[in-house]
Design an enzyme around this catalytic site. Sequence first.
Site, short mmCIF file in Angstrom:
data_model
loop_
_atom_site.label_atom_id
_atom_site.label_comp_id
_atom_site.label_asym_id
_atom_site.label_seq_id
_atom_site.Cartn_x
_atom_site.Cartn_y
_atom_site.Cartn_z
N SER A 75 -23.31 -9.00 -34.20
CA SER A 75 -24.28 -8.48 -35.15
C SER A 75 -25.68 -8.47 -34.52
CB SER A 75 -24.25 -9.30 -36.44
OG SER A 75 -24.97 -8.66 -37.46
N ASP A 88 -15.65 -2.77 -41.56
CA ASP A 88 -17.01 -3.31 -41.54
C ASP A 88 -17.87 -2.56 -42.56
OD1 ASP A 88 -19.54 -4.31 -40.97
OD2 ASP A 88 -19.19 -4.35 -38.80
N HIS A 115 -17.06 -7.29 -41.14
CA HIS A 115 -18.16 -7.56 -40.21
C HIS A 115 -18.06 -8.95 -39.59
CE1 HIS A 115 -22.10 -6.84 -38.49
NE2 HIS A 115 -22.53 -8.00 -38.97
#
Length: 659
Positions: A184, A314, A342
Amino acid sequence: MGKSNYYPSDAVLLKTTQTALNHLEILQSNFLLTAAMDLDVLNLFAIAMGTLAVPILLFMASFMLWPSSLIKVYYWYWRRTLGLQVRYADCGGYRFCYSYRGKPGFRPSILMLHDFSAHKDTWLSMVKYLPRHLHLLCVDMPGHEGTTRTNVEDYSIQGQVKRIRQFVDTVRLNKKPFHLVGTSMGGNVAGVYAACYPSDLCSLTLICPAGLRNSCMTKFDNQMHELENSEYKLSIPLIPSTPEEMEDMLKLCSHVRFRVPQQILQGLVDVRIPHNDFYHEVFMEIMRENSKYALHEHMHLITMPLQVIWGKQDQVVDVSGASVLAEAVPGCRVDLLENCGHSVVMERPRRTAKLILEFIISQQTRLHSRLELHANSLLQCTVSRGRQQLLFPFKHPALRIDLNNYSLNVPCVPDRSKYPYQMDNGDWGHRMTHPVTLNVGGHLYTTSIATLQRYPDSMLGAMFRGDFPTTRDAQGNYFIDRDGTLFRYILNFLRTSELTLPGDFMEMDLLRKEADFYQIEPLIQCLNDPKPLYPLDTFEQVVELSSTRKLSKYSNPVAVIITQLTITTKVHSLLEGISNNFTKWNKHMMDTRDCQVSFTFGPCDYHQEVSLRVHLMDYITKQGFTIRNTRVHHMSERANENTVEHHWTFCRLAYKVED
């Protein structure tokens, strides 16, 4: 007549009464003693119940009143269980907090960068499935958890990249290239770091990285659009302040629906609330134009091998970013995970660890193959001397080249004692080298270079390959400052690939330390059993190549009467590849069976068989196999014949296919 004495006398009555009273006293004392014993048992039972009840009540009270404390204890417990240690690195008044395990070895070190509003313990679920001998570092990103908080300049993507480089320099992680992993926001930072400091890295893994321009909108993008229209009056989805908002964030980030108790949700919120103002400051900074698409603007500068792992479901960063990176970076490897959102590290930790480990090993194998091929190309020379001939290049387990120094001081005619040669009978052999004597902690051991290099990735393999400097004692013996008594078990394992210990052996912990020092992975695995060296879903594929050749004793030069080459393996794809790629050898009676391919020659000269064997060995090694060991056996069957048997064992690490 006198009166009969039917009644006892006073003395008798007195004695009888006294005896009865004594019995009553004894009964009373026994009753009191029994009652006291029963009371002691009751007291002991009450004390035991109280002892058990106190921690239970404390646990329930802490669970109800201070759930955040339980979460901190949980992380502490898992760090301790997984062997991670927390350390601090100070540089110019700035402090980094990180956890680490292992020490630098022959595999590259791994540095992990977590996502927004998380911390170093985010990686615990994945670290569980990584080999314990790997050198791992999980650092708190700038301002997060135990790392110093300064100002907004350090929270932009470029600012975080500079701080991570400062951390790398402080702990001297870039003494040799390492593998960088980011997820991320950490993936955004890792990608920009790779573009700015390519010499620090040997490879890169990005897990659902932010910072890309995606054509598809996600649920999080829609929420951010509403947030911008409200001039940020609504709460940011990634900064929860109530258990309900925490539950919504978990649903947003995870495709797998975790059933989290209300008290745990409250504990997660309690841990985060003191830092929410900081998280808001960081979020606003990374959403600015110079940070929001930082990875997209730098991805064309990524030159090292890249792996991208993404969850197909995601809802935070769209999975189409994987194709964006694949198009921008040549040779990019993309792994898309089904039924995953995610939070890849939390949802699929085992699969993620396996993919990363597989990628690192494959890149090391490719790099070594390219360097060896390049080095061999510099040594192409043929030297004829009498009836012996040195040929280069030739892939052989005994051919070891110092890949760091091959560009200089390479003689045109190498030392014949170190390389394979062709004998009068056409056999490819290896000259016997002089014995090597080691002085290990004052104990002398004599062995051969081939034994010490049985495991090329070990410390001994690197030492006698020229990668490490060596020290000699006054007598010229190689000196190693380690436990000389335990080295006998190390050396026997190198000779036989089997661990044999006496029944009364009491120094197992010391032997584990010695195996870890020498970095002999199969020995480490034997000593740490049942904990495997690699993840549980790995196994070793084996290929056996054998050659049986009958030679005429009276021919000059020696003629081959008949030869049979046999490849045996359960890797059917390899057998099919051999059958399809060596069709020109069908005229030599190629026979294909289950788990086996055979080539039969005869009568013929040795050149045909040698040529086929060289091509087969080269083909097998290109499939990722490495030679584990070799054997040569000579025997006489008849008066006019000699039989020579060669045997090679190739191995490679493979992974079980998930259901």
